[in-house]
Design an enzyme around this catalytic site. Sequence first.
Site, short mmCIF file in Angstrom:
data_model
loop_
_atom_site.label_atom_id
_atom_site.label_comp_id
_atom_site.label_asym_id
_atom_site.label_seq_id
_atom_site.Cartn_x
_atom_site.Cartn_y
_atom_site.Cartn_z
N TYR A 123 0.83 -1.21 0.00
CA TYR A 123 0.00 0.00 0.00
C TYR A 123 0.86 1.26 0.00
O TYR A 123 0.59 2.21 0.74
CB TYR A 123 -0.97 0.00 1.20
CG TYR A 123 -1.82 -1.23 1.26
CD1 TYR A 123 -2.86 -1.43 0.35
CD2 TYR A 123 -1.58 -2.23 2.20
CE1 TYR A 123 -3.63 -2.58 0.38
CE2 TYR A 123 -2.34 -3.38 2.24
CZ TYR A 123 -3.38 -3.54 1.33
OH TYR A 123 -4.13 -4.68 1.37
N TYR A 153 -13.05 -7.89 5.35
CA TYR A 153 -11.80 -7.93 4.58
C TYR A 153 -11.33 -9.38 4.53
O TYR A 153 -11.26 -10.06 5.56
CB TYR A 153 -10.72 -7.06 5.22
CG TYR A 153 -9.38 -7.21 4.53
CD1 TYR A 153 -9.09 -6.51 3.36
CD2 TYR A 153 -8.42 -8.09 5.02
CE1 TYR A 153 -7.89 -6.67 2.70
CE2 TYR A 153 -7.20 -8.25 4.38
CZ TYR A 153 -6.95 -7.54 3.22
OH TYR A 153 -5.75 -7.72 2.57
N ASP A 194 -13.50 -17.12 7.85
CA ASP A 194 -12.14 -16.65 7.63
C ASP A 194 -11.52 -16.38 9.00
O ASP A 194 -11.72 -15.33 9.60
CB ASP A 194 -12.18 -15.38 6.77
CG ASP A 194 -10.80 -14.77 6.54
OD1 ASP A 194 -9.83 -15.22 7.18
OD2 ASP A 194 -10.71 -13.82 5.75
N LYS A 219 -1.71 -16.69 9.15
CA LYS A 219 -1.03 -15.73 10.03
C LYS A 219 -0.26 -16.42 11.15
O LYS A 219 0.91 -16.77 10.99
CB LYS A 219 -2.02 -14.70 10.55
CG LYS A 219 -2.44 -13.68 9.49
CD LYS A 219 -3.09 -12.47 10.09
CE LYS A 219 -3.56 -11.48 9.03
NZ LYS A 219 -2.45 -10.79 8.35
#
Length: 435
Positions: free
Chosen positions: A24, A152, A253, A282
Amino acid sequence: MHDYSNIDTSTWLAWDRDHIWHPYASALSAPEMFPVKSASGVEIVLADDRRLIDGMSSWWSAIHGYNHPVLNDAAQRQLADMSHVMFGGLTHAPAATLGKRLVDLTPPPLQRVFISDSGSVAVEVAIKMALQYWIAKGQSAKHRLIALRNGYHGDTFATMAVCDPVNGMHHLFSSVLSQQLFAEAPQTPFGQAASDDDMASVETLLREHHSEVAAVIVEPIVQGAGGMRFYSADYLRRLRALCDSYNVLLIHDEIATGFGRTGKLFACEHAGISPDIMCVGKGLTGGYLSLAATLCTEDIAQGICQGEAGVFMHGPTFMGNPLACAIANASIDLLLANDWQGNIQRIERGLKHGLSPASEIPGVADVRCLGGIGVIEMAEPVTMSSIQRRFVDHGVWIRPFGKLIYTMPPYIIDDEQLAFLCREIIAVIREEQAQ
């Protein structure tokens, strides 16, 4: 062989500025980068020897901190045998062991494990599983997904299509993404029963579109990068019942919430339910290597393989990487060997106590904590170029986004370090607001 210690920091920083594209970030005006020399425990050591208490767990993955001897040993032992071998036609103990561990740890209906190499890919795999399942069942019309606003799920194409289409990060691509359905995000806070109003949006979508919907995908309990929102476990219970009623699969998720972050091993346990498909990542390897997994029920696995293809149509090059799987097994052992629930409760208490003074600062809209997650929501977006340097100057590594200043520290953080982290977060916010 490169000896990085012989390269002047200013030299490789220039290479970074000229050639590396950070997440980003703009290639027109490179943002300030803080060069890291090493990391150990909960500390990141910069090139100028400044030490920062890490409040981010390297985007929520380094749950055991850095340079952990147990994980280091697991990596070195596996390297002595093999770092990688293709997973097509071959298998190995680290992957088989990891699959069994994940099945044992997750809710009982989840019996099959597809091991991939990143969180976004794990969600792509979950979506593909749901679609191929209905194709195999002769119901190819069920090809759409329902997701939640403020959600997200990743930066790849299928995952971008189920992120919030308005307030998310991917609206620029809306014209080329598959068009999915979006339910209003649940408003009932964690710890309270979901209202009928909360359920109305998703129930309406299911009632009107269930014949074309393959699955509902949600981040259970915590909507992460879409706003760090904590919502009712009762919402998940009622959503599970709705999916069953309308013959639609449920995907969880758990990439950000898995492995204890919310106070349960997996966030769906707060609701006492199981999804049909679950994604983890993660913290799976304790932040050492990129690895993720998608679990599904035996019904879905059998259903897919009884279809025309006869197989699940996916196979990443680094699927089941032995090195990553060996470290993941060690990370799970490390987590379960201790009173991880008591430890997360300790961190939650420390975050609630340490961050509560923020509620008195002008410009702070909300302060909330759950498990090992602490969030300060500002009334207006923060100025990254200013606040990031202030955090570094105060000896902590915090990476805010938008209006959110949050922390997910490594589980090994001690009470003194946690108090320092919270105190400096508060101090930086006061300085920013005083300007």
